[in-house]
Design an enzyme around this catalytic site. Structure first.
Site, PDB file in Angstrom:
ATOM      1  NE  ARG A  59       1.821  -5.460 -10.112  1.00 10.40           N
ATOM      2  CZ  ARG A  59       2.930  -5.510  -9.391  1.00 10.40           C
ATOM      3  NH1 ARG A  59       2.917  -5.988  -8.164  1.00 10.40           N
ATOM      4  NH2 ARG A  59       4.067  -5.052  -9.897  1.00 10.40           N
ATOM      5  CE  LYS A  73       2.585  -5.664  -2.851  1.00 13.01           C
ATOM      6  NZ  LYS A  73       1.445  -4.807  -3.198  1.00 13.01           N
TER       7      LYS A  73
HETATM    8  C1  8Y7 Z   1       1.158  -3.336  -6.483  1.00 14.05           C
HETATM    9  C2  8Y7 Z   1       1.337  -2.712  -7.717  1.00 14.05           C
HETATM   10  C3  8Y7 Z   1       3.287  -3.081  -6.776  1.00 14.05           C
HETATM   11  C4  8Y7 Z   1      -0.181  -3.588  -6.052  1.00 14.05           C
HETATM   12  C5  8Y7 Z   1      -0.913  -2.609  -8.132  1.00 14.05           C
HETATM   13  C6  8Y7 Z   1       5.343  -5.330  -5.135  1.00 14.05           C
HETATM   14  C7  8Y7 Z   1       3.312  -1.914  -9.031  1.00 14.05           C
HETATM   15  C8  8Y7 Z   1       5.348  -3.871  -5.047  1.00 14.05           C
HETATM   16  N1  8Y7 Z   1       2.376  -3.583  -5.912  1.00 14.05           N
HETATM   17  N2  8Y7 Z   1       0.329  -2.347  -8.537  1.00 14.05           N
HETATM   18  N3  8Y7 Z   1       2.682  -2.555  -7.889  1.00 14.05           N
HETATM   19  N4  8Y7 Z   1      -1.178  -3.211  -6.924  1.00 14.05           N
HETATM   20  N5  8Y7 Z   1      -1.956  -2.277  -8.911  1.00 14.05           N
HETATM   21  O1  8Y7 Z   1       5.811  -5.928  -4.104  1.00 14.05           O
HETATM   22  O2  8Y7 Z   1      -0.462  -4.098  -4.968  1.00 14.05           O
HETATM   23  O3  8Y7 Z   1       4.943  -5.950  -6.117  1.00 14.05           O
HETATM   24  S1  8Y7 Z   1       5.019  -3.056  -6.591  1.00 14.05           S
END
Ligand code: 8Y7
Length: 273
Positions: free
Chosen positions: A255, A221
């Site tokens: 994640r 990010k």
């Molecule tokens: C997150 C996410 C994304 C996060 C959860 C990216 C779908 C953007 N970020 N889901 N999703 N937490 N739970 O850069 O921080 O991965 S998308």
């Protein structure tokens, strides 16, 4: 701490790794569905080999300014991938969506977790999850992916994120969703400035205190780029540090895109926890 998701039970005594599987048409191929599905499935299988504990399958980008995807396009992207993986996957599959119909079909295809950046606030999303046995991750976001990074504003970001997560948690509990099925997530980068994100990491303990397992997503990010001065493809090392710091502060699931490196790094954390 036992986490129930569909037919799976994860013991969150050590930090777990959720591997990101983006299902988006490949600009190098003809964009055909076969290619897109197969590349996503191959990628997911590699993440299992790399040591992922959960796979997160998503068909719509949530990055700042991303263009929304239609229901049909999203279904056509993610459902074939889940159907292919469910036969071979040894680990729970999470569906990254805020659309209730995508949740419904993904659960019918065997998904065990709903990862919802809108925390089940879309009409009937809560019913879809409550009437199943799958788990859910409730994430905080200010605004929408289209507008969220324009001018994020909080009086006190920790208190406000904490209150939102508590409110959503209580709505789910009063609708019969057991707390062993609920993850909370501060939503790094979702309507947050650099300072907001840093405060949330610093004070992660105040979210851990709620008592529900915390999931955090910092992988690649912009906040990492802003701290480490690295462009998107050069954020691995900062990302590893972010996962290690989060796990040390009590996050139970990270994640990430870079599963193998993260799994190795978190083994060091597990050894000393
Ligand atoms: C997150 C996410 C994304 C996060 C959860 C990216 C779908 C953007 N970020 N889901 N999703 N937490 N739970 O850069 O921080 O991965 S998308």
């Amino acid at each position: 701490m036992i986490f129930n998701c569909g037919k799976f039970q994860l013991n969150l005594n050590r930090p777990h790794v959720m591997g990101i599987v983006n299902v988006t048409p490949d600009s190098f191929s003809d964009g055909g569905k076969f290619n897109t599905t197969n590349q996503a499935v191959e990628h997911a299988l590699q993440l299992i080999v790399d040591g992922a504990d959960i796979l997160d399958i998503g068909g719509e980008s949530s990055r700042p300014g991303a263009v929304p995807v239609s229901l049909d396009d999203e279904l056509n992207r993610v459902i074939p991938v889940i159907e292919a993986l469910i036969k071979v996957s040894t680990i729970p599959i999470s569906i990254d969506t805020y659309k209730p119909e995508v949740m419904r079909q993904a659960i019918a295809a065997g998904a065990s977790i709903v990862n919802d950046i809108r925390a089940l606030q879309e009409v009937s999303a809560l019913e879809v999850v409550a009437s199943s046995n799958v788990a859910v991750c409730l994430m905080h976001m200010q605004g929408t992916p289209q507008t969220m990074q324009i001018q994020p504003k909080y009086v006190d970001v920790i208190t406000e994120v904490r209150q939102f997560l508590l409110d959503r948690l209580n709505v789910l509990l009063s609708n019969g969703v057991d707390n062993s099925r609920i993850l909370l997530d501060p939503g790094f980068g979702f309507g947050k400035t650099r300072e907001h994100n840093i405060s949330l990491i610093k004070h992660l303990d105040q979210l851990v205190d709620i008592g529900q397992p915390l999931l955090v997503g910092l992988s690649r990010k912009a906040i990492l780029g802003s701290i480490a001065g690295a462009d998107e493809q050069q954020r691995l090392h900062a990302g590893i540090a972010a996962s290690v710091v989060s796990a040390m502060k009590g996050a139970k699931i990270v994640r990430v895109h870079d599963v193998k490196a993260t799994v190795d790094a978190l083994k060091v954390v597990t050894a000393v926890l």
